[in-house]
Design a protein around this motif. Structure first.
Motif, PDB file in Angstrom:
ATOM      1  N   THR A 127      40.795  47.203  31.795  1.00  0.00           N
ATOM      2  CA  THR A 127      42.209  47.072  32.132  1.00  0.00           C
ATOM      3  C   THR A 127      42.466  47.338  33.619  1.00  0.00           C
ATOM      4  OG1 THR A 127      42.860  47.739  29.896  1.00  0.00           O
ATOM      5  CG2 THR A 127      44.533  47.891  31.617  1.00  0.00           C
ATOM      6  N   ASP A 128      41.819  48.356  34.171  1.00  0.00           N
ATOM      7  CA  ASP A 128      42.060  48.720  35.568  1.00  0.00           C
ATOM      8  C   ASP A 128      41.594  47.643  36.549  1.00  0.00           C
ATOM      9  OD1 ASP A 128      43.136  51.102  34.761  1.00  0.00           O
ATOM     10  OD2 ASP A 128      41.329  52.289  35.137  1.00  0.00           O
ATOM     11  N   SER A 129      40.629  46.836  36.125  1.00  0.00           N
ATOM     12  CA  SER A 129      40.109  45.776  37.007  1.00  0.00           C
ATOM     13  C   SER A 129      40.557  44.389  36.559  1.00  0.00           C
ATOM     14  CB  SER A 129      38.580  45.836  37.044  1.00  0.00           C
ATOM     15  OG  SER A 129      38.040  45.804  35.741  1.00  0.00           O
ATOM     16  N   ALA A 130      41.540  44.330  35.661  1.00  0.00           N
ATOM     17  CA  ALA A 130      41.951  43.061  35.059  1.00  0.00           C
ATOM     18  C   ALA A 130      42.427  42.040  36.074  1.00  0.00           C
ATOM     19  CB  ALA A 130      43.052  43.306  34.025  1.00  0.00           C
ATOM     20  N   LYS A 131      43.072  42.493  37.158  1.00  0.00           N
ATOM     21  CA  LYS A 131      43.656  41.562  38.126  1.00  0.00           C
ATOM     22  C   LYS A 131      42.774  41.370  39.377  1.00  0.00           C
ATOM     23  CE  LYS A 131      47.089  40.582  35.566  1.00  0.00           C
ATOM     24  NZ  LYS A 131      48.502  40.589  35.942  1.00  0.00           N
ATOM     25  N   ARG A 132      41.516  41.818  39.271  1.00  0.00           N
ATOM     26  CA  ARG A 132      40.563  41.595  40.363  1.00  0.00           C
ATOM     27  C   ARG A 132      39.752  40.323  40.111  1.00  0.00           C
ATOM     28  NH1 ARG A 132      37.098  46.827  40.341  1.00  0.00           N
ATOM     29  NH2 ARG A 132      35.625  45.302  41.182  1.00  0.00           N
ATOM     30  N   PRO A 133      39.385  39.581  41.161  1.00  0.00           N
ATOM     31  CA  PRO A 133      38.529  38.399  40.966  1.00  0.00           C
ATOM     32  C   PRO A 133      37.180  38.801  40.377  1.00  0.00           C
ATOM     33  CG  PRO A 133      39.510  38.406  43.167  1.00  0.00           C
ATOM     34  CD  PRO A 133      39.785  39.746  42.568  1.00  0.00           C
ATOM     35  N   ILE A 134      36.615  37.944  39.550  1.00  0.00           N
ATOM     36  CA  ILE A 134      35.338  38.228  38.902  1.00  0.00           C
ATOM     37  C   ILE A 134      34.223  38.432  39.922  1.00  0.00           C
ATOM     38  CG2 ILE A 134      33.593  37.335  37.303  1.00  0.00           C
ATOM     39  CD1 ILE A 134      36.213  38.191  36.027  1.00  0.00           C
ATOM     40  N   LYS A 135      34.317  37.793  41.087  1.00  0.00           N
ATOM     41  CA  LYS A 135      33.263  37.922  42.087  1.00  0.00           C
ATOM     42  C   LYS A 135      33.150  39.344  42.621  1.00  0.00           C
ATOM     43  CE  LYS A 135      36.293  36.098  45.736  1.00  0.00           C
ATOM     44  NZ  LYS A 135      36.478  34.980  46.695  1.00  0.00           N
ATOM     45  N   THR A 136      34.157  40.196  42.341  1.00  0.00           N
ATOM     46  CA  THR A 136      34.090  41.597  42.773  1.00  0.00           C
ATOM     47  C   THR A 136      33.567  42.502  41.663  1.00  0.00           C
ATOM     48  OG1 THR A 136      36.349  42.182  42.056  1.00  0.00           O
ATOM     49  CG2 THR A 136      36.090  41.180  44.243  1.00  0.00           C
ATOM     50  N   TYR A 137      33.287  41.944  40.475  1.00  0.00           N
ATOM     51  CA  TYR A 137      32.827  42.742  39.336  1.00  0.00           C
ATOM     52  C   TYR A 137      31.339  43.061  39.468  1.00  0.00           C
ATOM     53  CZ  TYR A 137      37.035  42.006  36.437  1.00  0.00           C
ATOM     54  OH  TYR A 137      38.304  42.011  35.923  1.00  0.00           O
ATOM     55  N   SER A 138      30.955  44.189  38.903  1.00  0.00           N
ATOM     56  CA  SER A 138      29.534  44.511  38.787  1.00  0.00           C
ATOM     57  C   SER A 138      28.919  43.669  37.662  1.00  0.00           C
ATOM     58  CB  SER A 138      29.348  45.992  38.460  1.00  0.00           C
ATOM     59  OG  SER A 138      29.845  46.278  37.154  1.00  0.00           O
ATOM     60  N   GLY A 139      27.577  43.672  37.601  1.00  0.00           N
ATOM     61  CA  GLY A 139      26.911  42.923  36.530  1.00  0.00           C
ATOM     62  C   GLY A 139      27.315  43.410  35.159  1.00  0.00           C
ATOM     63  N   GLY A 140      27.442  44.720  34.992  1.00  0.00           N
ATOM     64  CA  GLY A 140      27.834  45.272  33.704  1.00  0.00           C
ATOM     65  C   GLY A 140      29.239  44.878  33.305  1.00  0.00           C
ATOM     66  N   MET A 141      30.165  44.846  34.272  1.00  0.00           N
ATOM     67  CA  MET A 141      31.538  44.440  33.992  1.00  0.00           C
ATOM     68  C   MET A 141      31.587  42.981  33.564  1.00  0.00           C
ATOM     69  SD  MET A 141      33.313  46.387  37.212  1.00  0.00           S
ATOM     70  CE  MET A 141      34.961  45.722  36.965  1.00  0.00           C
ATOM     71  N   ARG A 142      30.766  42.146  34.207  1.00  0.00           N
ATOM     72  CA  ARG A 142      30.717  40.727  33.823  1.00  0.00           C
ATOM     73  C   ARG A 142      30.210  40.566  32.400  1.00  0.00           C
ATOM     74  NH1 ARG A 142      29.313  36.883  38.793  1.00  0.00           N
ATOM     75  NH2 ARG A 142      30.156  38.103  40.505  1.00  0.00           N
ATOM     76  N   ARG A 143      29.201  41.382  32.027  1.00  0.00           N
ATOM     77  CA  ARG A 143      28.668  41.297  30.663  1.00  0.00           C
ATOM     78  C   ARG A 143      29.751  41.657  29.648  1.00  0.00           C
ATOM     79  NH1 ARG A 143      25.792  38.160  29.502  1.00  0.00           N
ATOM     80  NH2 ARG A 143      24.830  39.243  27.758  1.00  0.00           N
ATOM     81  N   ARG A 144      30.528  42.693  29.948  1.00  0.00           N
ATOM     82  CA  ARG A 144      31.575  43.112  29.024  1.00  0.00           C
ATOM     83  C   ARG A 144      32.665  42.040  28.915  1.00  0.00           C
ATOM     84  NH1 ARG A 144      31.307  48.018  31.881  1.00  0.00           N
ATOM     85  NH2 ARG A 144      33.531  48.050  32.389  1.00  0.00           N
ATOM     86  N   LEU A 145      33.000  41.436  30.050  1.00  0.00           N
ATOM     87  CA  LEU A 145      34.019  40.383  30.016  1.00  0.00           C
ATOM     88  C   LEU A 145      33.520  39.169  29.246  1.00  0.00           C
ATOM     89  CD1 LEU A 145      36.872  39.685  31.124  1.00  0.00           C
ATOM     90  CD2 LEU A 145      35.689  38.417  32.922  1.00  0.00           C
ATOM     91  N   ASP A 146      32.251  38.837  29.404  1.00  0.00           N
ATOM     92  CA  ASP A 146      31.683  37.687  28.704  1.00  0.00           C
ATOM     93  C   ASP A 146      31.709  37.905  27.192  1.00  0.00           C
ATOM     94  OD1 ASP A 146      30.438  35.100  28.967  1.00  0.00           O
ATOM     95  OD2 ASP A 146      28.586  36.016  28.266  1.00  0.00           O
ATOM     96  N   LEU A 147      31.368  39.113  26.751  1.00  0.00           N
ATOM     97  CA  LEU A 147      31.439  39.403  25.320  1.00  0.00           C
ATOM     98  C   LEU A 147      32.889  39.371  24.843  1.00  0.00           C
ATOM     99  CD1 LEU A 147      30.138  40.121  22.670  1.00  0.00           C
ATOM    100  CD2 LEU A 147      30.078  42.513  23.366  1.00  0.00           C
ATOM    101  N   ALA A 148      33.806  39.879  25.658  1.00  0.00           N
ATOM    102  CA  ALA A 148      35.222  39.821  25.296  1.00  0.00           C
ATOM    103  C   ALA A 148      35.674  38.379  25.092  1.00  0.00           C
ATOM    104  CB  ALA A 148      36.062  40.489  26.386  1.00  0.00           C
ATOM    105  N   ALA A 149      35.219  37.482  25.964  1.00  0.00           N
ATOM    106  CA  ALA A 149      35.598  36.072  25.846  1.00  0.00           C
ATOM    107  C   ALA A 149      35.080  35.456  24.559  1.00  0.00           C
ATOM    108  CB  ALA A 149      35.069  35.291  27.055  1.00  0.00           C
ATOM    109  N   SER A 150      33.909  35.909  24.097  1.00  0.00           N
ATOM    110  CA  SER A 150      33.350  35.359  22.861  1.00  0.00           C
ATOM    111  C   SER A 150      34.104  35.827  21.626  1.00  0.00           C
ATOM    112  CB  SER A 150      31.865  35.742  22.741  1.00  0.00           C
ATOM    113  OG  SER A 150      31.725  37.117  22.428  1.00  0.00           O
ATOM    114  N   LEU A 151      34.994  36.811  21.804  1.00  0.00           N
ATOM    115  CA  LEU A 151      35.734  37.372  20.666  1.00  0.00           C
ATOM    116  C   LEU A 151      37.192  36.922  20.633  1.00  0.00           C
ATOM    117  CD1 LEU A 151      34.382  41.039  20.797  1.00  0.00           C
ATOM    118  CD2 LEU A 151      33.611  39.170  19.335  1.00  0.00           C
TER     119      LEU A 151
END
Length: 318
Positions: A127-151
């Motif tokens: 939630t705290d990083s919701a409005k940040r561009p994905i290019k600023t995310y760490s690898g772990g944050m990207r993995r969590r977002l990718d799993l969220a998208a699959s749900l």
């Protein structure tokens, strides 16, 4: 009831010169977790891609939720979620924008897509990083977002291909909690992983594949029993390795293995503490001091090495 069935799948590349799957068959009981383990190039990702309708096999058949993946791929896609090895998100958009976009692609109206995006961002601590561009995310944050998208659409069957790659130990534990919660809610899960402790933690059943074939199947405990009983492990100084190898092999009656980096010598033993005491007595008579010694149950790493002769590694994408 079987939610996923793969029967005698064959998949070749390079005009048939490379066989990624060689008659692979497996099934997943509804509401359970099947973990697919195998060394690099074993066919794990190819299997997932066929079941998720992203690849077509050369021969064989497969169904997901009772639907034929070859004849009716569009119907299969309505009931599955997929999280691959690499995050399938748009780096120029924010995390929130990505999830809303996925919701709209799944035909949710704008209000429902926003609501679902907010729910998933909170669930995956984004939630705290919701409005940040994905290019600023760490690898772990990207993995969590990718799993969220699959749900987004709350799938009946979920395919996770190396879902915790890039996560730190805390992130991995959090992801395991989410996965366990999904399965308790009735989701059927097929999981490929390079982390053997992940299969130990999550899987109801484990399939080991190598060179495109299933070579073993069972629960974690059952597979460990196939390797044998306890293993004796001894750590010694470099100068004592050769003689200790001889002692451990003689006492155990099995070939002793050596991890040179750790100076650790090990072998399966059937007599447990009796073998341990005999090794220590023999070492003492030779003037060898053990830096560390103990007995342990076989791990999935031991199963892997015993069945495939290889360590588990991340599978390269075909």
């Amino acid at each position: 009831m079987k939610s996923v069935i793969a029967d005698n799948l064959v998949k070749t590349y390079n005009k048939g010169n490379v066989k990624a799957l060689d008659g692979l068959s497996l099934d997943v009981e509804e509401g359970t977790v099947l973990s697919v383990l195998g060394p690099n190039g074993a066919g794990k990702t190819t299997t997932v891609r066929i079941l998720a309708t992203l690849l077509t096999p050369n021969s064989g058949s497969a169904t997901v939720g009772g639907i034929d993946v070859i004849k009716h791929p569009e119907k299969v896609r309505q009931i599955i979620g997929l999280s691959g090895q690499y995050a399938a998100v748009d780096e120029t958009l924010t995390g929130w924008d990505n999830l809303v976009m996925f919701g709209r692609l799944y035909h949710l109206n704008k209000k429902a897509a926003i609501k679902r995006a907010d729910e998933l961002l909170e669930r995956f601590s984004l939630t705290d990083s919701a409005k940040r561009p994905i290019k600023t995310y760490s690898g772990g944050m990207r993995r969590r977002l990718d799993l969220a998208a699959s749900l987004i659409v709350q799938p009946k069957v979920l395919f996770l291909d190396e879902p915790t790659t890039g996560l730190d130990p805390r992130g991995r534990q959090e992801m395991w909690g989410v996965i366990e919660e999904l399965v308790k809610g009735g989701v059927t899960l097929l999981l490929t992983t390079q982390y053997l402790e992940e299969a130990d933690q999550l899987a109801d059943d484990i399939v080991v594949i190598d060179h495109g074939k299933v070579i073993a199947r069972g629960t974690s405990d059952a597979l460990k029993r196939e390797v044998g009983g306890e293993r004796l492990e001894v750590v010694v100084d470099h100068a004592d390795i050769s003689k200790t190898l001889e002692i451990v092999a003689r006492v155990s009656g099995n070939k002793a293995s050596l991890d040179e980096g750790l100076r650790r010598i090990s072998a399966p033993v059937s007599t447990g503490s009796m073998a341990l005491m005999e090794v220590l007595r023999s070492m003492d008579s030779e003037g060898i001091h053990a830096l560390d010694v103990g007995l342990k149950r076989p791990s999935l790493d031991d199963v892997f090495m015993s069945l495939t002769g290889h360590a588990a590694e991340v599978e390269e994408v075909k």
